[in-house]
Write a protein that holds these residues in place. Structure first.
Motif, PDB file in Angstrom:
ATOM      1  N   ILE A 197       0.829  -1.218   0.000  1.00  0.00           N
ATOM      2  CA  ILE A 197       0.000   0.000   0.000  1.00  0.00           C
ATOM      3  C   ILE A 197       0.860   1.263   0.000  1.00  0.00           C
ATOM      4  CG2 ILE A 197      -1.983  -1.082   1.144  1.00  0.00           C
ATOM      5  CD1 ILE A 197      -1.130   0.345   3.727  1.00  0.00           C
TER       6      ILE A 197
ATOM      7  N   TYR B 206      -8.128  -1.534   1.842  1.00  0.00           N
ATOM      8  CA  TYR B 206      -7.241  -2.070   2.876  1.00  0.00           C
ATOM      9  C   TYR B 206      -7.999  -2.223   4.195  1.00  0.00           C
ATOM     10  CZ  TYR B 206      -3.283  -2.206   6.149  1.00  0.00           C
ATOM     11  OH  TYR B 206      -2.388  -2.550   7.134  1.00  0.00           O
TER      12      TYR B 206
ATOM     13  N   THR C 129     -11.687   8.760  23.827  1.00  0.00           N
ATOM     14  CA  THR C 129     -12.092  10.166  23.751  1.00  0.00           C
ATOM     15  C   THR C 129     -12.629  10.539  22.368  1.00  0.00           C
ATOM     16  OG1 THR C 129      -9.868  10.825  23.109  1.00  0.00           O
ATOM     17  CG2 THR C 129     -10.372  10.884  25.448  1.00  0.00           C
TER      18      THR C 129
ATOM     19  N   LEU D 226     -14.720   8.336   5.753  1.00  0.00           N
ATOM     20  CA  LEU D 226     -13.336   8.807   5.899  1.00  0.00           C
ATOM     21  C   LEU D 226     -12.441   8.166   4.853  1.00  0.00           C
ATOM     22  CD1 LEU D 226     -12.775   8.768   9.762  1.00  0.00           C
ATOM     23  CD2 LEU D 226     -12.901  10.745   8.270  1.00  0.00           C
ATOM     24  N   PRO D 227     -11.593   8.908   4.160  1.00  0.00           N
ATOM     25  CA  PRO D 227     -11.453  10.355   4.261  1.00  0.00           C
ATOM     26  C   PRO D 227     -12.405  11.136   3.365  1.00  0.00           C
ATOM     27  CG  PRO D 227      -9.724   9.479   2.861  1.00  0.00           C
ATOM     28  CD  PRO D 227     -10.556   8.310   3.305  1.00  0.00           C
TER      29      PRO D 227
ATOM     30  N   VAL E 132      -6.147  15.423  21.993  1.00  0.00           N
ATOM     31  CA  VAL E 132      -6.736  14.450  22.914  1.00  0.00           C
ATOM     32  C   VAL E 132      -6.877  13.083  22.244  1.00  0.00           C
ATOM     33  CG1 VAL E 132      -8.890  13.878  24.100  1.00  0.00           C
ATOM     34  CG2 VAL E 132      -7.896  16.157  24.346  1.00  0.00           C
ATOM     35  N   TRP E 133      -7.443  13.045  21.027  1.00  0.00           N
ATOM     36  CA  TRP E 133      -7.671  11.769  20.344  1.00  0.00           C
ATOM     37  C   TRP E 133      -6.376  11.021  20.080  1.00  0.00           C
ATOM     38  CZ3 TRP E 133     -11.026  14.665  16.222  1.00  0.00           C
ATOM     39  CH2 TRP E 133     -12.261  14.978  16.779  1.00  0.00           C
TER      40      TRP E 133
ATOM     41  N   ARG F  95      -3.675  11.263  21.843  1.00  0.00           N
ATOM     42  CA  ARG F  95      -2.907  11.158  23.094  1.00  0.00           C
ATOM     43  C   ARG F  95      -1.607  11.951  23.016  1.00  0.00           C
ATOM     44  NH1 ARG F  95      -3.844   5.141  25.467  1.00  0.00           N
ATOM     45  NH2 ARG F  95      -6.076   5.087  25.084  1.00  0.00           N
TER      46      ARG F  95
ATOM     47  N   TRP G 144      -9.433  18.395   7.774  1.00  0.00           N
ATOM     48  CA  TRP G 144     -10.186  17.694   8.805  1.00  0.00           C
ATOM     49  C   TRP G 144     -10.312  16.183   8.573  1.00  0.00           C
ATOM     50  CZ3 TRP G 144     -11.702  18.830  13.598  1.00  0.00           C
ATOM     51  CH2 TRP G 144     -12.622  17.973  14.204  1.00  0.00           C
ATOM     52  N   SER G 145     -10.874  15.802   7.426  1.00  0.00           N
ATOM     53  CA  SER G 145     -11.133  14.378   7.195  1.00  0.00           C
ATOM     54  C   SER G 145      -9.846  13.575   7.067  1.00  0.00           C
ATOM     55  CB  SER G 145     -11.994  14.190   5.940  1.00  0.00           C
ATOM     56  OG  SER G 145     -13.354  14.296   6.266  1.00  0.00           O
TER      57      SER G 145
ATOM     58  N   LEU H  50      -8.438  13.095  10.462  1.00  0.00           N
ATOM     59  CA  LEU H  50      -9.224  12.110  11.202  1.00  0.00           C
ATOM     60  C   LEU H  50      -8.866  10.689  10.757  1.00  0.00           C
ATOM     61  CD1 LEU H  50     -11.279  12.550  13.384  1.00  0.00           C
ATOM     62  CD2 LEU H  50     -13.069  12.594  11.648  1.00  0.00           C
ATOM     63  N   ALA H  51      -8.741  10.487   9.446  1.00  0.00           N
ATOM     64  CA  ALA H  51      -8.372   9.160   8.927  1.00  0.00           C
ATOM     65  C   ALA H  51      -6.988   8.761   9.427  1.00  0.00           C
ATOM     66  CB  ALA H  51      -8.414   9.172   7.396  1.00  0.00           C
TER      67      ALA H  51
ATOM     68  N   THR I  25      -5.547   9.765  12.148  1.00  0.00           N
ATOM     69  CA  THR I  25      -5.633   9.504  13.582  1.00  0.00           C
ATOM     70  C   THR I  25      -6.089   8.073  13.860  1.00  0.00           C
ATOM     71  OG1 THR I  25      -6.105  11.820  14.049  1.00  0.00           O
ATOM     72  CG2 THR I  25      -6.785  10.234  15.714  1.00  0.00           C
ATOM     73  N   LEU I  26      -7.045   7.579  13.047  1.00  0.00           N
ATOM     74  CA  LEU I  26      -7.573   6.230  13.256  1.00  0.00           C
ATOM     75  C   LEU I  26      -6.545   5.166  12.883  1.00  0.00           C
ATOM     76  CD1 LEU I  26     -11.192   6.627  11.971  1.00  0.00           C
ATOM     77  CD2 LEU I  26     -10.497   5.947  14.258  1.00  0.00           C
TER      78      LEU I  26
ATOM     79  N   ASP J 189      -1.915   3.570   8.265  1.00  0.00           N
ATOM     80  CA  ASP J 189      -1.865   2.684   7.096  1.00  0.00           C
ATOM     81  C   ASP J 189      -3.160   2.726   6.300  1.00  0.00           C
ATOM     82  OD1 ASP J 189       0.686   1.962   7.645  1.00  0.00           O
ATOM     83  OD2 ASP J 189       0.210   0.004   8.508  1.00  0.00           O
ATOM     84  N   MET J 190      -4.293   2.752   7.025  1.00  0.00           N
ATOM     85  CA  MET J 190      -5.574   2.818   6.351  1.00  0.00           C
ATOM     86  C   MET J 190      -5.691   4.130   5.579  1.00  0.00           C
ATOM     87  SD  MET J 190      -9.247   2.398   8.217  1.00  0.00           S
ATOM     88  CE  MET J 190      -9.476   4.161   8.420  1.00  0.00           C
TER      89      MET J 190
END
Lengths: 250, 263
Positions: A51, A71, A81, A92-93, B29-30, B32, B146-147, B150-151, B153-154, B157-158
């Motif tokens: 990837i 993936y 949180t 997302l995204p 926060v998200w 850490r 933003w998006s 966010l991606a 942060t999760l 690799d994704m």
């Protein structure tokens, strides 16, 4: 048909330590390939290289131009949180319409959970939601990293049947990694065994009618699981004897 | 509105910083990164010393040092040193070094306290312009990315597989954090900037079901704390920066209690 991905003489390192060498392989459109191997054998590193998250130390990775990859990561660590609904996660995204959210979840077998919090999902639901998200990209190739980790055997079998159904409907190739050396998805066209390099390669034994199979899997898995028989022509030495760990299978 | 009134300027400065810090603080926060924020804001004091010693504007000195600190921390994360200990060393080391550095500058020793806990009532028109320019830049960065943020942060690799470069997003966060620190030093001071990032976001958590709602709620909490803090500090004759942060912490205690009572 031309290959989706062609890997030649690939070597990978993680934190300066070599984890994989001499890997050459091709993925054809629509085929299901399972990679097995012990922890630290370089399987996940290969996926990360495919990837584009891990640059090769040596060798080349050629992706077919315009290749779309879906993936599914090994696991998703969502901090307590972070409030996140399933619907928002799927967007997302890139944001998608409510109708596409519903369709994607239904396709993955979890139609009714769009407004649930991600943190409240069971292991099986989480895998299906991640699968749904990966399928939104209409991938030519679906890559799954230890997708059945944390699922029990019927759960894994049911997830494998889902993947098979997705492949049939969408025609995408599937590349998945599993830490289970001996039990693989029965629909795999090929199984590759990794241990720092490609140890052996073959097809899963479909032995659903054998008594040993029923003893191992019971009757709840409906043939989604199969055994893989390792045919190693070489020895790794005493510290690396995964191929003799379970003598009954060899 | 009368910008000649120091109270109006103070309220507007507090509002600007709180509005920019709250959504960025959600990511802190998200992901850490609380200690990361601490280390970066503590480095601001070193920036003050640098600016005064070299006749640079305070804003520029703080921005440069905060950015250098944040980039250094980013480069060091992912190495084998225990990340928690490493950030602790950097946070306290930067603060101590900053205190030592300003001790060489006699004119700063006089109002050291104002750099540590802020001096929002002394915000000039020029300061206000910088605060709002910085806040607008941070808000624009965070909204624009933003998006993708966010991606990342999760799962980095994704995100990568979806065509987002996690390294670039990390850099966006780093830059936004440095600008926030530079904009906020006058308002709450080096010691409490991280509080303005973390507390409104944490207070908003029980009120939200999506990341976007949480960010908006955090802005609300931050704005309330900023305006209420300026007013309360006048009423009670208390230092303004700490009063703002105390009020935000009070809202945090309230939302946590409500959540606990709801079960």
């Amino acid at each position: 048909m031309s290959a989706l991905i062609t890997v030649k003489d690939l070597a990978l390192a993680y934190h300066g330590r070599e984890v994989l060498r001499d890997v050459s392989l091709q993925l054809a459109p629509g085929e299901i390939v399972t990679i097995v191997g012990p922890n630290g054998s370089g399987k996940s590193s290969l996926l990360r290289a495919l990837i584009g998250a891990l640059p090769p130390v040596k060798g080349t990775i050629h992706r077919k131009p315009g290749l779309r990859v879906g993936y599914v990561p090994q696991k998703l660590v969502i901090d307590a949180t972070l409030p996140l609904t399933v619907a928002r996660f799927l967007g997302l995204p890139r944001r998608i319409t409510r109708a596409r959210v519903r369709a994607a979840l239904t396709e993955a077998g979890v139609g009714e959970i769009a407004d649930h919090q991600m943190a409240s999902l069971s292991g099986g639901q989480m895998q299906r939601v991640m699968l749904a998200r990966a399928l939104l990209a209409k991938p030519d190739l679906l890559i799954l990293d230890e997708a059945t980790q944390g699922l029990d055997q019927p759960g894994a079998a049911s997830f494998y049947r889902q993947i098979e159904a997705v492949r049939q409907r969408q025609g995408c190739a599937v590349l998945m990694v599993s830490h289970d050396l001996h039990v693989v998805m029965a629909a795999s066209d090929r199984v590759l065994c990794f241990n720092g390099h490609i140890c052996c390669e073959g097809t899963p034994d479909i032995v659903a009618s054998a008594p040993e199979y029923r003893a191992l899997f019971g009757t709840g898995t409906q043939g989604a699981l199969a055994l893989y028989r390792h045919e190693h022509s070489h020895s790794h030495g005493p510290e690396c004897n995964h191929d003799t760990a379970d003598g009954s299978l060899h | 509105m009368n910008l000649d009134d120091f109270l109006v300027r103070a309220a507007l400065a507090g509002l600007g910083v709180a509005t920019a810090a709250a959504p960025l603080g959600c990511f802190v926060v998200w992901r850490r990164m609380a200690y990361f924020g601490d280390a970066t804001s503590h480095a601001a004091l070193l920036g003050v010393a640098l600016a005064l010693a070299s006749d640079l504007p305070i804003f520029a000195g703080v921005l440069a040092v905060a950015l250098a600190m944040a980039l250094l921390l980013t480069a060091m994360s992912g190495r084998r040193v225990g990340s928690d200990a490493l950030l602790g060393v950097m946070a306290h080391g930067a603060l101590a070094l900053g205190l030592v550095a300003v001790s060489f500058l006699p004119q700063v020793r006089v109002d050291l306290m104002s750099y540590l806990v802020g001096d929002i009532l002394a915000v000039s028109r020029a300061d206000l312009g910088l605060v709002w320019a910085g806040a607008a830049a941070v808000l624009a960065l965070v909204v624009w990315r933003w998006s993708a943020l966010l991606a990342t942060t999760l799962s980095p690799d994704m995100a990568r597989a979806s065509g987002v470069d996690p390294k670039r997003e990390q850099l966006v966060l780093t830059l936004a954090l440095a600008i926030t620190v530079a904009a906020a030093i006058k308002v709450v001071g080096a010691l409490l900037i991280a509080a303005l990032l973390i507390i409104p976001a944490a207070a908003a958590r029980p009120l939200a079901r999506t990341p976007e709602i949480m960010a908006l709620m955090a802005i609300g909490v931050g704005a309330f704390a900023a305006l209420g803090g300026v007013w309360l500090s006048l009423l009670l004759d208390t230092p303004t920066g700490p009063t703002i942060v105390s009020l935000a912490a009070g809202v945090f205690a309230l939302t946590q209690t409500v959540q606990a009572l709801r079960g």
